[in-house]
Design a protein around this motif. Structure first.
Motif, PDB file in Angstrom:
ATOM      1  N   HIS A   1      43.231  82.137  34.487  1.00 45.50           N
ATOM      2  CA  HIS A   1      42.502  81.674  35.671  1.00 45.50           C
ATOM      3  C   HIS A   1      43.370  80.853  36.631  1.00 45.50           C
ATOM      4  CE1 HIS A   1      38.756  83.204  34.125  1.00 45.50           C
ATOM      5  NE2 HIS A   1      38.941  82.556  32.998  1.00 45.50           N
ATOM      6  N   ILE A   2      44.624  80.628  36.265  1.00 45.48           N
ATOM      7  CA  ILE A   2      45.514  79.847  37.127  1.00 45.48           C
ATOM      8  C   ILE A   2      45.922  80.705  38.325  1.00 45.48           C
ATOM      9  CG2 ILE A   2      47.761  78.698  37.291  1.00 45.48           C
ATOM     10  CD1 ILE A   2      47.432  78.106  34.252  1.00 45.48           C
ATOM     11  N   THR A   3      45.712  80.152  39.521  1.00 44.19           N
ATOM     12  CA  THR A   3      46.037  80.882  40.748  1.00 44.19           C
ATOM     13  C   THR A   3      47.231  80.306  41.489  1.00 44.19           C
ATOM     14  OG1 THR A   3      44.442  79.557  42.009  1.00 44.19           O
ATOM     15  CG2 THR A   3      43.663  81.674  41.093  1.00 44.19           C
ATOM     16  N   ALA A   4      47.603  79.051  41.188  1.00 43.42           N
ATOM     17  CA  ALA A   4      48.736  78.434  41.881  1.00 43.42           C
ATOM     18  C   ALA A   4      49.197  77.194  41.138  1.00 43.42           C
ATOM     19  CB  ALA A   4      48.357  78.053  43.316  1.00 43.42           C
ATOM     20  N   VAL A   5      50.441  76.837  41.414  1.00 40.11           N
ATOM     21  CA  VAL A   5      51.028  75.572  40.986  1.00 40.11           C
ATOM     22  C   VAL A   5      51.266  74.786  42.261  1.00 40.11           C
ATOM     23  CG1 VAL A   5      53.077  74.497  39.987  1.00 40.11           C
ATOM     24  CG2 VAL A   5      52.122  76.559  38.934  1.00 40.11           C
ATOM     25  N   ALA A   6      50.850  73.532  42.301  1.00 41.49           N
ATOM     26  CA  ALA A   6      50.996  72.711  43.505  1.00 41.49           C
ATOM     27  C   ALA A   6      51.708  71.406  43.175  1.00 41.49           C
ATOM     28  CB  ALA A   6      49.623  72.422  44.114  1.00 41.49           C
ATOM     29  N   THR A   7      52.524  70.932  44.134  1.00 42.22           N
ATOM     30  CA  THR A   7      53.264  69.695  43.929  1.00 42.22           C
ATOM     31  C   THR A   7      53.694  69.091  45.257  1.00 42.22           C
ATOM     32  OG1 THR A   7      54.992  68.655  42.578  1.00 42.22           O
ATOM     33  CG2 THR A   7      55.573  70.726  43.701  1.00 42.22           C
ATOM     34  N   LEU A   8      54.429  68.013  45.173  1.00 41.50           N
ATOM     35  CA  LEU A   8      55.000  67.321  46.320  1.00 41.50           C
ATOM     36  C   LEU A   8      56.172  68.130  46.863  1.00 41.50           C
ATOM     37  CD1 LEU A   8      54.960  64.600  47.921  1.00 41.50           C
ATOM     38  CD2 LEU A   8      56.512  63.702  46.172  1.00 41.50           C
ATOM     39  N   ASP A   9      56.303  68.194  48.187  1.00 46.11           N
ATOM     40  CA  ASP A   9      57.328  69.050  48.796  1.00 46.11           C
ATOM     41  C   ASP A   9      58.756  68.726  48.380  1.00 46.11           C
ATOM     42  OD1 ASP A   9      57.531  66.681  50.285  1.00 46.11           O
ATOM     43  OD2 ASP A   9      57.171  67.659  52.222  1.00 46.11           O
ATOM     44  N   VAL A  10      59.056  67.482  48.038  1.00 41.93           N
ATOM     45  CA  VAL A  10      60.423  67.145  47.632  1.00 41.93           C
ATOM     46  C   VAL A  10      60.783  67.699  46.251  1.00 41.93           C
ATOM     47  CG1 VAL A  10      60.558  65.103  49.108  1.00 41.93           C
ATOM     48  CG2 VAL A  10      59.816  64.867  46.721  1.00 41.93           C
ATOM     49  N   ARG A  11      59.827  68.266  45.561  1.00 40.43           N
ATOM     50  CA  ARG A  11      60.083  68.881  44.246  1.00 40.43           C
ATOM     51  C   ARG A  11      60.074  70.417  44.331  1.00 40.43           C
ATOM     52  NH1 ARG A  11      61.882  64.610  43.355  1.00 40.43           N
ATOM     53  NH2 ARG A  11      61.171  63.096  41.812  1.00 40.43           N
TER      54      ARG A  11
ATOM     55  N   THR B   1      53.619  73.629  47.961  1.00 36.38           N
ATOM     56  CA  THR B   1      53.998  72.223  48.096  1.00 36.38           C
ATOM     57  C   THR B   1      53.320  71.579  49.296  1.00 36.38           C
ATOM     58  OG1 THR B   1      55.954  72.664  49.443  1.00 36.38           O
ATOM     59  CG2 THR B   1      56.250  72.708  47.042  1.00 36.38           C
ATOM     60  N   PHE B   2      53.163  70.271  49.200  1.00 35.24           N
ATOM     61  CA  PHE B   2      52.532  69.487  50.248  1.00 35.24           C
ATOM     62  C   PHE B   2      53.367  68.252  50.540  1.00 35.24           C
ATOM     63  CE2 PHE B   2      49.062  71.702  48.135  1.00 35.24           C
ATOM     64  CZ  PHE B   2      48.304  72.181  49.198  1.00 35.24           C
TER      65      PHE B   2
ATOM     66  N   GLN C   1      45.240  71.745  46.991  1.00 33.54           N
ATOM     67  CA  GLN C   1      45.246  73.205  46.944  1.00 33.54           C
ATOM     68  C   GLN C   1      43.864  73.772  46.635  1.00 33.54           C
ATOM     69  OE1 GLN C   1      47.481  75.260  47.916  1.00 33.54           O
ATOM     70  NE2 GLN C   1      46.395  77.099  47.304  1.00 33.54           N
ATOM     71  N   ALA C   2      43.074  73.048  45.833  1.00 34.07           N
ATOM     72  CA  ALA C   2      41.737  73.528  45.454  1.00 34.07           C
ATOM     73  C   ALA C   2      40.756  73.467  46.621  1.00 34.07           C
ATOM     74  CB  ALA C   2      41.196  72.727  44.277  1.00 34.07           C
ATOM     75  N   GLY C   3      41.044  72.654  47.634  1.00 37.25           N
ATOM     76  CA  GLY C   3      40.188  72.578  48.803  1.00 37.25           C
ATOM     77  C   GLY C   3      39.178  71.454  48.717  1.00 37.25           C
ATOM     78  N   PRO C   4      38.410  71.269  49.794  1.00 35.36           N
ATOM     79  CA  PRO C   4      37.497  70.128  49.883  1.00 35.36           C
ATOM     80  C   PRO C   4      36.381  70.132  48.843  1.00 35.36           C
ATOM     81  CG  PRO C   4      37.200  71.599  51.758  1.00 35.36           C
ATOM     82  CD  PRO C   4      38.400  72.081  51.008  1.00 35.36           C
ATOM     83  N   ASP C   5      36.020  71.291  48.330  1.00 32.73           N
ATOM     84  CA  ASP C   5      34.979  71.354  47.311  1.00 32.73           C
ATOM     85  C   ASP C   5      35.548  71.433  45.896  1.00 32.73           C
ATOM     86  OD1 ASP C   5      32.908  71.261  49.188  1.00 32.73           O
ATOM     87  OD2 ASP C   5      33.041  73.423  49.519  1.00 32.73           O
TER      88      ASP C   5
ATOM     89  N   ALA D   1      53.941  64.248  51.362  1.00 33.49           N
ATOM     90  CA  ALA D   1      53.304  63.059  50.794  1.00 33.49           C
ATOM     91  C   ALA D   1      52.084  62.620  51.599  1.00 33.49           C
ATOM     92  CB  ALA D   1      54.314  61.919  50.688  1.00 33.49           C
ATOM     93  N   VAL D   2      52.158  62.715  52.928  1.00 34.55           N
ATOM     94  CA  VAL D   2      51.030  62.280  53.764  1.00 34.55           C
ATOM     95  C   VAL D   2      49.776  63.109  53.467  1.00 34.55           C
ATOM     96  CG1 VAL D   2      51.617  63.707  55.780  1.00 34.55           C
ATOM     97  CG2 VAL D   2      50.351  61.575  56.081  1.00 34.55           C
ATOM     98  N   ARG D   3      49.944  64.390  53.182  1.00 27.92           N
ATOM     99  CA  ARG D   3      48.789  65.238  52.839  1.00 27.92           C
ATOM    100  C   ARG D   3      48.228  64.868  51.475  1.00 27.92           C
ATOM    101  NH1 ARG D   3      44.795  66.747  51.570  1.00 27.92           N
ATOM    102  NH2 ARG D   3      43.881  68.817  51.611  1.00 27.92           N
ATOM    103  N   LEU D   4      49.119  64.586  50.512  1.00 24.70           N
ATOM    104  CA  LEU D   4      48.648  64.190  49.183  1.00 24.70           C
ATOM    105  C   LEU D   4      47.969  62.822  49.232  1.00 24.70           C
ATOM    106  CD1 LEU D   4      51.467  65.466  46.816  1.00 24.70           C
ATOM    107  CD2 LEU D   4      49.396  66.625  47.600  1.00 24.70           C
TER     108      LEU D   4
END
Length: 158
Positions: free
Chosen positions: A43-53, A72-73, A109-113, A75-78
């Motif tokens: 069921h895993i659709t993505a791996v998400a992390t901080l952009d510097v990684r 990646t995102f 990554q999962a979104g607002p809900d 820091a301000v978004r996280l």
């Protein structure tokens, strides 16, 4: 750590792995940590992390292991996810500019809900959190102000 919730009655379950790690974390450590908390890897659709990684070998190894994209995102978004974090940390903020990486990246990554189904879990050098998304994978990329970066997890790095 909370156990993963039951799959919803409608459609396929979508799980996002949020990851954090120290530079130079052994790939096997991060893969083993993820495997220890995920009961439904299909069921895993993505791996998400901080952009510097983004090019950290351990992050790429997890994405390759599950054959999913690394997203990646900045820091301000996280940091915008702080109100939804189960385990915000001032220490993490001092190092990264956001109060959490694993939980925040999974939720972004999962979104607002989306919701955490596994809170931040630690190994010696890394963290993992799992969020469940109730939106389609493509919809997760529709917001321009929080647009993630995507990397080909199949690239090889020397």
């Amino acid at each position: 750590m909370r156990p993963e919730a039951s799959p919803p009655d409608t459609g396929r379950r979508s799980l996002v792995l949020g990851l954090g790690c120290e530079r130079g974390t052994p790939p096997a450590e991060l893969v083993d940590l993820v495997v220890s908390v995920v009961r439904c890897p299909e069921h895993i659709t993505a791996v998400a992390t901080l952009d510097v990684r983004a090019e950290e070998p351990a992050m790429l190894a997890v994405a390759r292991h599950f054959s999913v994209p690394l997203v990646t995102f900045p820091a301000v978004r996280l940091e915008a996810e702080t109100p939804r974090l189960a385990n915000p940390s001032d220490l993490v903020f001092a190092h990264t500019g956001c109060h959490g990486v694993a939980e925040a990246a999974a939720l972004a990554q999962a979104g607002p809900d989306g919701r955490l189904v596994v809170e931040k879990t630690k190994s010696a050098h890394a963290t993992v959190a799992v969020a469940e998304s109730f939106q389609g994978f493509a919809a997760a990329f529709s917001e321009t102000e929080s647009a993630p970066s995507h990397f080909d997890s199949n690239r090889e790095f020397a």
